[in-house]
Design a protein around this motif. Structure first.
Motif, PDB file in Angstrom:
ATOM      1  N   LEU A   7      34.859  36.062  39.376  1.00 12.30           N
ATOM      2  CA  LEU A   7      35.083  35.555  38.018  1.00 12.30           C
ATOM      3  C   LEU A   7      34.711  36.592  36.964  1.00 12.30           C
TER       4      LEU A   7
ATOM      5  N   TRP B  80      40.915  37.089  40.254  1.00  7.98           N
ATOM      6  CA  TRP B  80      39.772  36.537  39.500  1.00  7.98           C
ATOM      7  C   TRP B  80      38.693  36.035  40.441  1.00  7.98           C
ATOM      8  N   ILE B  81      39.113  35.329  41.466  1.00  9.03           N
ATOM      9  CA  ILE B  81      38.144  34.800  42.434  1.00  9.03           C
ATOM     10  C   ILE B  81      37.468  35.959  43.170  1.00  9.03           C
TER      11      ILE B  81
END
Length: 169
Positions: free
Chosen positions: A30, A25-26
């Protein structure tokens, strides 16, 4: 052994692998790196949102956030790259976040149009990759390789923005 060839788009399995972990995700900014085209541009645009919060902080706290973002990015992009089977997939855009934050340092106290100029300058240096950015991009691999060329592009953009701002006021 040859490195795997990077696919321009993620397969459904690669998306699931990327989004199954906090590192993924990072690394994909995002979710901004999952855009179907111009992932780096979408990542740079998405980076402006948290930067607007960072803008309220002092310069030392901004620098701390950039250093922490860099360290986090090296780890996240390393893990995500392993999950995808490539060193630097275009969906990994956390490097754009950190590079964009560096590029916008001179705009901390500047008018809104300085943000637009900082964004454009960062994209220019990130895409163009003049020396030494191109050398770092070629030589470094893994999470560090993903991050370093955008940090240098951010520094180039910040220097140009800092020089230009007094003449544009």
């Amino acid at each position: 052994m040859n490195a795997p060839v990077e696919r321009k788009t993620l397969t459904a399995a690669q998306r699931r692998a990327l989004l199954a972990t906090p590192a993924g995700w990072i690394a994909c900014g995002l979710g901004s790196g999952l855009a179907p085209v111009a992932q780096g541009t979408f990542g740079s645009l998405a980076a402006i949102l948290p930067w607007l919060l960072l803008r309220e902080l002092s310069l030392p706290l901004n620098l701390l956030a950039i250093v922490l973002g860099f360290v986090l990015g090296v780890w996240a992009c390393e893990m995500a790259g392993r999950a995808l089977g490539v060193d630097d997939h275009r969906a990994l855009v956390w490097d754009e976040f950190v590079g964009q934050w560096i590029a916008l340092l001179p705009a901390l106290l500047a008018p809104w149009w300085a943000i637009v100029l900082g964004f454009a300058l960062f994209r220019l240096f990130d895409v163009w990759k003049p020396w030494p950015i191109r050398e770092f991009d070629r030589r470094l691999k893994g999470g560090l390789g993903v991050m370093v060329d955008d940090v240098i592009a951010g520094v180039f953009a910040a220097v140009v923005l800092a020089i230009a701002l007094p003449f544009l006021h």
